[in-house]
Design an enzyme around this catalytic site. Structure first.
Site, PDB file in Angstrom:
ATOM      1  N   LYS A  12      41.694  37.746  39.036  1.00 37.73           N
ATOM      2  CA  LYS A  12      40.731  37.722  37.925  1.00 37.73           C
ATOM      3  C   LYS A  12      41.508  37.889  36.626  1.00 37.73           C
ATOM      4  O   LYS A  12      42.277  38.832  36.464  1.00 37.73           O
ATOM      5  CB  LYS A  12      39.698  38.848  38.086  1.00 37.73           C
ATOM      6  CG  LYS A  12      38.778  39.016  36.860  1.00 37.73           C
ATOM      7  CD  LYS A  12      37.642  40.009  37.100  1.00 37.73           C
ATOM      8  CE  LYS A  12      36.909  40.353  35.798  1.00 37.73           C
ATOM      9  NZ  LYS A  12      35.823  41.322  35.974  1.00 37.73           N
ATOM     10  N   ASP A  22      37.089  42.060  28.363  1.00 34.25           N
ATOM     11  CA  ASP A  22      35.690  41.970  28.794  1.00 34.25           C
ATOM     12  C   ASP A  22      34.808  42.838  27.892  1.00 34.25           C
ATOM     13  O   ASP A  22      34.689  44.042  28.086  1.00 34.25           O
ATOM     14  CB  ASP A  22      35.575  42.422  30.261  1.00 34.25           C
ATOM     15  CG  ASP A  22      34.145  42.299  30.785  1.00 34.25           C
ATOM     16  OD1 ASP A  22      33.312  41.681  30.095  1.00 34.25           O
ATOM     17  OD2 ASP A  22      33.887  42.805  31.901  1.00 34.25           O
ATOM     18  N   LYS A  24      28.809  45.574  26.407  1.00 36.18           N
ATOM     19  CA  LYS A  24      29.048  46.886  27.016  1.00 36.18           C
ATOM     20  C   LYS A  24      28.917  47.986  25.973  1.00 36.18           C
ATOM     21  O   LYS A  24      29.221  47.754  24.800  1.00 36.18           O
ATOM     22  CB  LYS A  24      30.488  46.947  27.557  1.00 36.18           C
ATOM     23  CG  LYS A  24      30.740  46.171  28.830  1.00 36.18           C
ATOM     24  CD  LYS A  24      32.194  46.359  29.267  1.00 36.18           C
ATOM     25  CE  LYS A  24      32.537  45.540  30.498  1.00 36.18           C
ATOM     26  NZ  LYS A  24      31.843  45.963  31.710  1.00 36.18           N
ATOM     27  N   ASP A  42      41.068  44.057  32.318  1.00 38.08           N
ATOM     28  CA  ASP A  42      40.248  43.204  33.181  1.00 38.08           C
ATOM     29  C   ASP A  42      41.009  41.959  33.660  1.00 38.08           C
ATOM     30  O   ASP A  42      40.451  41.105  34.331  1.00 38.08           O
ATOM     31  CB  ASP A  42      38.947  42.819  32.468  1.00 38.08           C
ATOM     32  CG  ASP A  42      37.767  42.724  33.430  1.00 38.08           C
ATOM     33  OD1 ASP A  42      37.881  43.247  34.548  1.00 38.08           O
ATOM     34  OD2 ASP A  42      36.755  42.110  33.047  1.00 38.08           O
ATOM     35  N   GLU A  60      30.853  38.528  34.640  1.00 32.03           N
ATOM     36  CA  GLU A  60      31.584  37.298  34.319  1.00 32.03           C
ATOM     37  C   GLU A  60      32.718  37.003  35.292  1.00 32.03           C
ATOM     38  O   GLU A  60      33.062  35.848  35.518  1.00 32.03           O
ATOM     39  CB  GLU A  60      32.147  37.393  32.890  1.00 32.03           C
ATOM     40  CG  GLU A  60      33.474  38.157  32.722  1.00 32.03           C
ATOM     41  CD  GLU A  60      33.418  39.622  33.128  1.00 32.03           C
ATOM     42  OE1 GLU A  60      32.316  40.195  33.117  1.00 32.03           O
ATOM     43  OE2 GLU A  60      34.470  40.188  33.462  1.00 32.03           O
ATOM     44  N   ARG A 117      32.996  37.197  38.498  1.00 31.36           N
ATOM     45  CA  ARG A 117      32.632  36.398  39.677  1.00 31.36           C
ATOM     46  C   ARG A 117      32.417  34.938  39.306  1.00 31.36           C
ATOM     47  O   ARG A 117      32.599  34.050  40.135  1.00 31.36           O
ATOM     48  CB  ARG A 117      31.399  37.010  40.354  1.00 31.36           C
ATOM     49  CG  ARG A 117      30.164  37.036  39.501  1.00 31.36           C
ATOM     50  CD  ARG A 117      29.095  37.956  40.045  1.00 31.36           C
ATOM     51  NE  ARG A 117      29.383  39.383  39.816  1.00 31.36           N
ATOM     52  CZ  ARG A 117      28.622  40.377  40.227  1.00 31.36           C
ATOM     53  NH1 ARG A 117      27.523  40.134  40.896  1.00 31.36           N
ATOM     54  NH2 ARG A 117      28.949  41.633  39.970  1.00 31.36           N
TER      55      ARG A 117
HETATM   56  N1  BES Z   1      35.182  44.195  34.510  1.00 32.76           N
HETATM   57  C1  BES Z   1      33.962  44.759  34.919  1.00 32.76           C
HETATM   58  C2  BES Z   1      34.104  45.729  36.094  1.00 32.76           C
HETATM   59  C3  BES Z   1      34.879  46.991  35.825  1.00 32.76           C
HETATM   60  C4  BES Z   1      34.225  48.161  35.521  1.00 32.76           C
HETATM   61  C5  BES Z   1      36.255  47.005  35.940  1.00 32.76           C
HETATM   62  C6  BES Z   1      34.943  49.311  35.295  1.00 32.76           C
HETATM   63  C7  BES Z   1      36.966  48.165  35.720  1.00 32.76           C
HETATM   64  C8  BES Z   1      36.299  49.324  35.395  1.00 32.76           C
HETATM   65  C9  BES Z   1      32.999  43.664  35.358  1.00 32.76           C
HETATM   66  O1  BES Z   1      33.132  42.455  34.719  1.00 32.76           O
HETATM   67  C10 BES Z   1      31.622  44.143  35.048  1.00 32.76           C
HETATM   68  O2  BES Z   1      31.310  44.286  33.905  1.00 32.76           O
HETATM   69  N2  BES Z   1      30.838  44.381  36.094  1.00 32.76           N
HETATM   70  C11 BES Z   1      29.516  44.858  35.949  1.00 32.76           C
HETATM   71  C12 BES Z   1      28.633  44.032  36.850  1.00 32.76           C
HETATM   72  C13 BES Z   1      27.183  44.250  36.616  1.00 32.76           C
HETATM   73  C14 BES Z   1      26.752  43.641  35.309  1.00 32.76           C
HETATM   74  C15 BES Z   1      26.441  43.641  37.768  1.00 32.76           C
HETATM   75  C16 BES Z   1      29.475  46.320  36.365  1.00 32.76           C
HETATM   76  O3  BES Z   1      30.169  46.677  37.319  1.00 32.76           O
HETATM   77  O4  BES Z   1      28.810  47.096  35.709  1.00 32.76           O
HETATM   78 ZN    ZN Z   2      34.996  42.055  33.933  1.00 35.19          ZN
HETATM   79 MN    MN Z   3      32.005  42.368  32.877  1.00 38.39          MN
END
Ligand code: BES
Ligand code: ZN
Ligand code: MN
Length: 466
Positions: free
Chosen positions: A236, A241, A248, A259, A320, A322
């Site tokens: 990835k 992000d 966020k 990320d 994003e 995925r």
């Molecule tokens: N990059 C994040 C996941 C992440 C969170 C990595 C904390 C490292 C530390 C990913 O893109 C994300 O934002 N995932 C969301 C998914 C949700 C919107 C279904 C999440 O995990 O909150």
């Molecule tokens: Zn992410």
């Molecule tokens: Mn994200």
């Protein structure tokens, strides 16, 4: 720092001699041990240290006794951790030359020794105007030279990865990752936005649309004659992000330069293959872009078409990773490789489930998953299997498209996993969610805060053991 393999470390002139003591062992050849036990009741508990001077009576100026814990519980992972601890201690007392006399260790410790030393020596100080030079310059050890050199190579790949993931997002852009990939001396193809569009990568491109940085799709190839196996590793590569329009909160965004840790891992592994020379064909694949809420950003409710023709309704622009991986996995599935392994800082849910002690792993092939778990264990990482049951797909059902990109909050790591599975075709596949382990908020074992180089040691060892 140099690691020198010598015959007898006790006679080396140096600032510090490190000797080990197993817990409960009272008879040992090292005088320092006897002194530590008898005078100060030093028990040799794992990680305990005891420092004493030699008053000019020995070639080494000081001795550090390091507790190795119970002998029955000792293993290569503990060795690496204890060696790293000794190096940290040496840095604290500003010892520049350090010799190790390890006794009673009943396995070849050379590779893990080199890893412990080199991992402990890592700092990320390129943006400090005043750099502390407390590094150890020379380490002496009685060990197997070629295993030491192998450990050093793995450690240097880790440092490469850690540097990339620690690098601020303003510098580690998609174009920068592409140019780093091109400098590795491998067969490399970079696809720009138009070329990705021609390949039908509608999911990947949507994510990058809100950013001023151009997305780059990176494909590196390490080849050998008559490979024993062909493996694709996919990382990835979200260089930042922000969450996109589903932005966020500030506190969650703070570390989102990490990320692209999956991509950094892939680049680190690819960077060392020519030196390690495994008889395996390895493809390194990264769909690199930035997830930003700019005026062209993709929007909740948009419907995207991935490379395999499947349509995705955007439920949340913060899911994003995925989307970018969907197109990358389609691409990897078409390479004719035996196995595809992806690494991604994919879900906060995986972090909630496993913390910073283990990565989540799932996949469509039991042997591949089990083998990776085993290799991780002996490499000093932990992977823990999470389920990929079809039921997790229920919440991803869309009224207007083939699927949505997010569903229920619960079981988020597995939901992301079953989403990815829809884009893998006719190939063995494992997905490693490194969200919790890639970037540490406090020191952990031999690692300092920040990027950990997650995945690098395991993938290198996995490739080497084919
Ligand atoms: N990059 C994040 C996941 C992440 C969170 C990595 C904390 C490292 C530390 C990913 O893109 C994300 O934002 N995932 C969301 C998914 C949700 C919107 C279904 C999440 O995990 O909150
Ligand atoms: Zn992410
Ligand atoms: Mn994200």
């Amino acid at each position: 720092m140099e690691i020198r393999v010598v015959e007898n470390t006790k006679s080396v002139e140096c600032d510090l001699l490190v000797v080990n003591l197993f817990e409960g062992e009272t008879t040992t050849s090292a005088i320092a041990n006897t002194y530590a036990i008898q005078q100060d009741n030093f028990q040799g508990k794992f990680g305990e240290t005891y420092l004493l001077p030699t008053y000019g009576q020995e070639p080494h100026r000081k001795v550090l006794v390091v507790g190795f814990g119970k002998k029955s519980e000792f293993n290569p992972n503990k060795l690496r951790e204890a060696v790293a601890k000794s190096i940290k201690k040496a840095m604290q007392i500003e010892a520049k030359t350090v010799a190790f006399k390890l006794e009673g260790v009943e396995f070849d410790y050379s590779e893990q020794f080199a890893l412990g030393v080199k991992i402990a020596d890592y700092t990320f100080d390129k943006y400090k105007s005043e750099k502390k030079d407390n590094h150890v310059k020379e380490v002496f050890v009685e060990a197997n030279e070629s295993e030491i050199r192998k450990g050093e190579k793995i450690a240097s790949a880790m440092a490469f990865t850690r540097n990339l993931a620690n690098e601020p997002a303003q510098f580690a852009t998609p174009s920068e990752l592409a140019s780093i990939a091109c400098d590795l001396g491998l067969e490399t193809k970079i696809y720009n936005k138009d070329e990705c569009e021609k390949m039908g990568m509608g999911a990947f491109l949507a994510v990058g649309r809100g950013s001023a940085q151009e997305p780059k799709f990176i494909h590196m190839k390490y080849s050998v004659q008559n490979p024993k196996k062909k493996i694709a590793i996919v990382g990835k590569g979200i260089t930042f992000d922000s969450g996109g329009l589903d932005i966020k909160p500030a506190s969650s965004m703070l570390t989102m330069k990490d990320d692209m840790s999956g991509a950094a891992c892939v680049l680190g592994v690819m960077s060392i293959l020519k030196e390690l020379n495994p008889q395996v064909e390895v493809h390194g694949i990264i769909a690199a872009c930035e997830n930003m809420p700019g005026c062209s950003a993709y929007k909740p409710g948009d419907v995207l078409t991935a490379k395999n023709g499947k349509t995705i309704e955007v439920d949340n622009t913060d899911a994003e990773g995925r989307l970018t991986l969907a197109d990358a996995l389609c691409y990897a599935s078409e390479l004719g490789v035996d196995e595809v392994i992806d690494l991604a800082t994919l879900t906060g849910a995986c972090m909630v489930a496993l913390g910073s002690n283990a990565a989540g792993i799932m996949g469509n092939d039991n042997d591949l998953v089990k083998n990776l778990i085993k290799t991780a264990e002996r490499s000093g990482e932990r992977y823990w299997e999470l389920p990929l049951w079809d039921e997790y797909f229920d919440s991803l059902k869309s009224d207007i498209a083939d699927m949505k990109n997010t569903g229920s909050r619960w079981g988020g790591a597995s939901t992301a996993g079953v989403f990815l599975k829809k884009f893998v075709k006719d190939v063995k596949w494992a997905h490693i969610d490194i969200a919790g382990v890639a970037f540490l908020d406090k020191p952990q074992k031999e690692l300092i805060k920040g990027a950990s180089g997650a995945g690098v040691r395991t993938l290198i060892n996995y490739i080497l053991e084919q």
